[in-house]
Design an enzyme around this catalytic site. Structure first.
Site, mmCIF file in Angstrom:
data_model
loop_
_atom_site.group_PDB
_atom_site.id
_atom_site.type_symbol
_atom_site.label_atom_id
_atom_site.label_comp_id
_atom_site.label_asym_id
_atom_site.label_seq_id
_atom_site.Cartn_x
_atom_site.Cartn_y
_atom_site.Cartn_z
ATOM 1 N N HIS A 75 0.849 -1.188 0.000
ATOM 2 C CA HIS A 75 0.000 0.000 0.000
ATOM 3 C C HIS A 75 0.886 1.240 0.000
ATOM 4 C CE1 HIS A 75 1.023 -0.639 4.192
ATOM 5 N NE2 HIS A 75 0.754 0.640 4.416
ATOM 6 N N ALA A 76 0.279 2.343 -0.393
ATOM 7 C CA ALA A 76 0.942 3.641 -0.360
ATOM 8 C C ALA A 76 -0.052 4.631 0.239
ATOM 9 C CB ALA A 76 1.364 4.060 -1.764
#
Length: 157
Positions: A75-76
């Site tokens: 994820h970011a």
């Protein structure tokens, strides 16, 4: 999809059939992360920039996304290109090394995206509940194809 009353993602609705892949062969962690991220892009949950941001973050910060033995959660930040709440899962044919001293090698790469920080936190919590609940991980690892893998996700809801 997000239930507006509770702002809690509906895991089944946010984990579309086309976001699940089993038996992928990836040469390394970058390829595995990009495979999971490309499923988010394909389902409209994220942009290519988002996937690039995940790879960059691991390059800069190390394997922080490897949260448990054999499990990475790619994820970011939402502002990096999250466009909707969405999840994906890549089950690797052969595990890959991320550089995590205690949790390598990784055979399951979950990815998620969200359009804002509030939904980011609730999406992460929903996915963590799924991963920690009952025998979901054992059933995922036992699944032999995309359909079986997807069925585990649907039946967990």
């Amino acid at each position: 999809m997000v239930d507006d009353a509770e702002r809690t993602p509906d895991l089944a609705a946010s984990f579309p059939r086309e976001a699940v892949r089993s038996g992928l062969h990836c040469a390394d962690w970058r390829e595995a992360v990009r495979a999971a991220g490309s499923l988010l892009v394909a389902t409209g949950a994220a942009t290519e920039d988002y996937v690039d941001a995940i790879v960059r973050a691991v390059e800069e910060l190390g394997p922080y996304i490897v949260l448990a033995p054999g499990i990475a959660l790619a994820h970011a930040r939402p502002e990096d290109g999250g466009t909707a709440v969405g999840f994906s899962l890549v089950k690797l044919a052969e595990p890959v090394e991320f550089g995590s001293e205690h949790n390598d090698p990784v055979d399951l790469v979950f990815a998620f995206a969200s359009p804002d920080s509030e939904q980011h936190i609730t999406a992460l919590a929903a996915l963590a509940d799924f991963i920690e609940s009952g025998d979901n991980l054992a059933r995922i690892r036992a699944a032999s194809n995309d359909e079986e893998l997807y069925r585990v996700i649907q039946e967990a809801n």
